[in-house]
Design a protein around this motif. Structure first.
Motif, PDB file in Angstrom:
ATOM      1  N   GLY A  20      -6.817 -55.595 -18.321  1.00  8.22           N
ATOM      2  CA  GLY A  20      -7.191 -56.409 -17.173  1.00  8.22           C
ATOM      3  C   GLY A  20      -8.652 -56.274 -16.793  1.00  8.22           C
ATOM      4  N   GLN A  21      -9.398 -55.408 -17.488  1.00 10.60           N
ATOM      5  CA  GLN A  21     -10.820 -55.241 -17.236  1.00 10.60           C
ATOM      6  C   GLN A  21     -11.606 -55.655 -18.478  1.00 10.60           C
ATOM      7  N   LEU A  22     -12.897 -55.904 -18.287  1.00  8.82           N
ATOM      8  CA  LEU A  22     -13.766 -56.325 -19.383  1.00  8.82           C
ATOM      9  C   LEU A  22     -15.037 -55.495 -19.382  1.00  8.82           C
ATOM     10  N   ASP A  75     -22.793 -52.132 -22.405  1.00  2.55           N
ATOM     11  CA  ASP A  75     -22.113 -51.057 -21.694  1.00  2.55           C
ATOM     12  C   ASP A  75     -21.540 -50.033 -22.664  1.00  2.55           C
ATOM     13  N   ILE A  76     -20.969 -50.520 -23.763  1.00  2.00           N
ATOM     14  CA  ILE A  76     -20.410 -49.606 -24.758  1.00  2.00           C
ATOM     15  C   ILE A  76     -21.525 -48.788 -25.399  1.00  2.00           C
ATOM     16  N   ALA A  77     -22.648 -49.422 -25.712  1.00  2.00           N
ATOM     17  CA  ALA A  77     -23.783 -48.704 -26.297  1.00  2.00           C
ATOM     18  C   ALA A  77     -24.264 -47.596 -25.372  1.00  2.00           C
ATOM     19  N   ALA A  78     -24.313 -47.900 -24.078  1.00  2.00           N
ATOM     20  CA  ALA A  78     -24.732 -46.886 -23.109  1.00  2.00           C
ATOM     21  C   ALA A  78     -23.731 -45.750 -23.041  1.00  2.00           C
ATOM     22  N   ASN A 129     -26.277 -44.439 -26.820  1.00  2.00           N
ATOM     23  CA  ASN A 129     -27.164 -45.135 -27.754  1.00  2.00           C
ATOM     24  C   ASN A 129     -27.466 -46.512 -27.176  1.00  2.00           C
ATOM     25  N   PRO A 130     -28.161 -46.550 -26.023  1.00  2.00           N
ATOM     26  CA  PRO A 130     -28.319 -47.802 -25.266  1.00  2.00           C
ATOM     27  C   PRO A 130     -29.026 -48.932 -26.004  1.00  2.00           C
ATOM     28  N   CYS A 156     -10.632 -54.868 -28.782  1.00  2.00           N
ATOM     29  CA  CYS A 156     -11.944 -55.486 -28.924  1.00  2.00           C
ATOM     30  C   CYS A 156     -12.018 -56.808 -28.173  1.00  2.00           C
ATOM     31  N   HIS A 157     -10.863 -57.396 -27.843  1.00  2.00           N
ATOM     32  CA  HIS A 157     -10.853 -58.664 -27.106  1.00  2.00           C
ATOM     33  C   HIS A 157     -11.363 -58.497 -25.673  1.00  2.00           C
ATOM     34  N   ARG A 158     -11.480 -57.264 -25.185  1.00  2.00           N
ATOM     35  CA  ARG A 158     -11.942 -57.029 -23.813  1.00  2.00           C
ATOM     36  C   ARG A 158     -13.455 -56.895 -23.717  1.00  2.00           C
ATOM     37  N   VAL A 159     -14.152 -57.160 -24.808  1.00  2.00           N
ATOM     38  CA  VAL A 159     -15.615 -57.102 -24.816  1.00  2.00           C
ATOM     39  C   VAL A 159     -16.153 -58.522 -24.774  1.00  2.00           C
ATOM     40  N   ILE A 160     -17.014 -58.806 -23.796  1.00  2.00           N
ATOM     41  CA  ILE A 160     -17.586 -60.136 -23.643  1.00  2.00           C
ATOM     42  C   ILE A 160     -19.106 -60.029 -23.524  1.00  2.00           C
TER      43      ILE A 160
END
Length: 282
Positions: free
Chosen positions: A211-213, A218-221, A225-226, A247-251
């Motif tokens: 339910g969150q994205l 954000d993942i890199a941070a 490894n920003p 992976c569908h929760r990444v936009i």
């Protein structure tokens, strides 16, 4: 999946595509039903039975405004709150039952030589899927519009492994995540072929609450490894276990859905379906 189920999914997928394209106009039930060639009453029943919510409610979940709103709400503390949300009473999230074991360097380099892989096909709310496992855990899960092509994609990852079309307990546990009556499935171990960087990204994906994205940046941070947003994007795209590793929760940071290996319509469908599940749990 029988012929009628395939037809139903195709109509729902067409409806979702239409909603995504025209979300700013907020099309009504009659508009969407006409688009897929059904009466409003028939379409309402079909869609509600498939998604668990009405077309109107689903529209709210799958517009870009929904994505932006969810991202804005969860962005600041997304990963910090994931564990808290996942371990609190009835709010426990199924994602937290998954853990990843990377293959050994030898297994990684030799194309799965000496690995014995079981695989099977199954129907899900989002179409047919192929699921595969080794003695150590789940190694592959992907949407399979064409069975032959899906198996060849699996075999290309483990070119020297031996294969048997057989459903085992590991696969059955993985498929339980598609159940509409989620019960606690127990821990699922994934036995994955990936670089250290890829494994780190996939483990981070598991911390995104249903339910969150989140975004690639954000993942890199999160993995310290920003500047690696592009590399993160590649690792997300190489995810070998669809849906279970979300992976569908990444936009995109703009709020757009971005890409998805198995199609943006399917991505939008999964996000809406999960949002409906979260609302039912609350």
């Amino acid at each position: 999946m029988n012929t009628q189920e395939r037809l139903d999914f195709a109509r729902v997928a067409e409806a979702i595509t239409y909603i995504r394209q025209d979300f700013k106009r907020q099309p009504g039930l009659e508009d969407i039903a006409e688009k897929v060639g059904l009466s409003p009453a028939h379409f309402q029943r079909l869609f509600t039975n498939w998604a668990g919510v009405s077309p109107k409610k689903f529209l709210q979940y799958t517009t870009i405004e929904y994505a932006k709103k969810r991202l804005k709400e969860g962005r600041a503390s997304l990963f910090d709150t994931a564990y808290e949300a996942g371990l609190s009473g009835t709010g426990r999230l199924h994602d937290l039952f998954v853990n990843i074991e990377g293959m050994t360097p030898g297994e990684y380099k030799n194309g799965g030589e000496k690995l014995s892989i079981n695989y099977s096909f199954a129907d899900t709310p989002f179409g047919k899927i192929i699921v595969a496992s080794t003695s150590k855990g789940l190694c592959y899960m992907a949407f399979a519009d064409e069975e032959k092509e899906a198996f060849e994609a699996l075999r290309s990852m483990f070119s020297r492994a031996s294969y048997q079309q057989k459903r085992d307990e590991v696969q059955q546990k993985a498929l339980s995540f598609f159940s509409r009556d989620w019960s606690e499935p127990g821990q699922i171990k994934c036995h994955l072929k990936g670089t250290d960087f890829q494994l780190k990204v996939w483990e981070t994906l598991l911390k995104i609450p249903m339910g969150q994205l989140t975004t690639y940046g954000d993942i890199a941070a999160r993995i310290d490894n920003p500047k690696a947003s592009r590399a993160v994007g590649s690792a997300v795209g190489d995810n070998p276990v669809s849906f279970l590793i979300p992976c569908h929760r990444v936009i995109r940071s703009s709020g757009g859905l971005g890409g998805y290996h198995w199609g943006l319509t399917r991505k939008a469908a999964i996000l809406g379906w999960e949002a409906a599940k979260v609302e039912q749990m609350e």
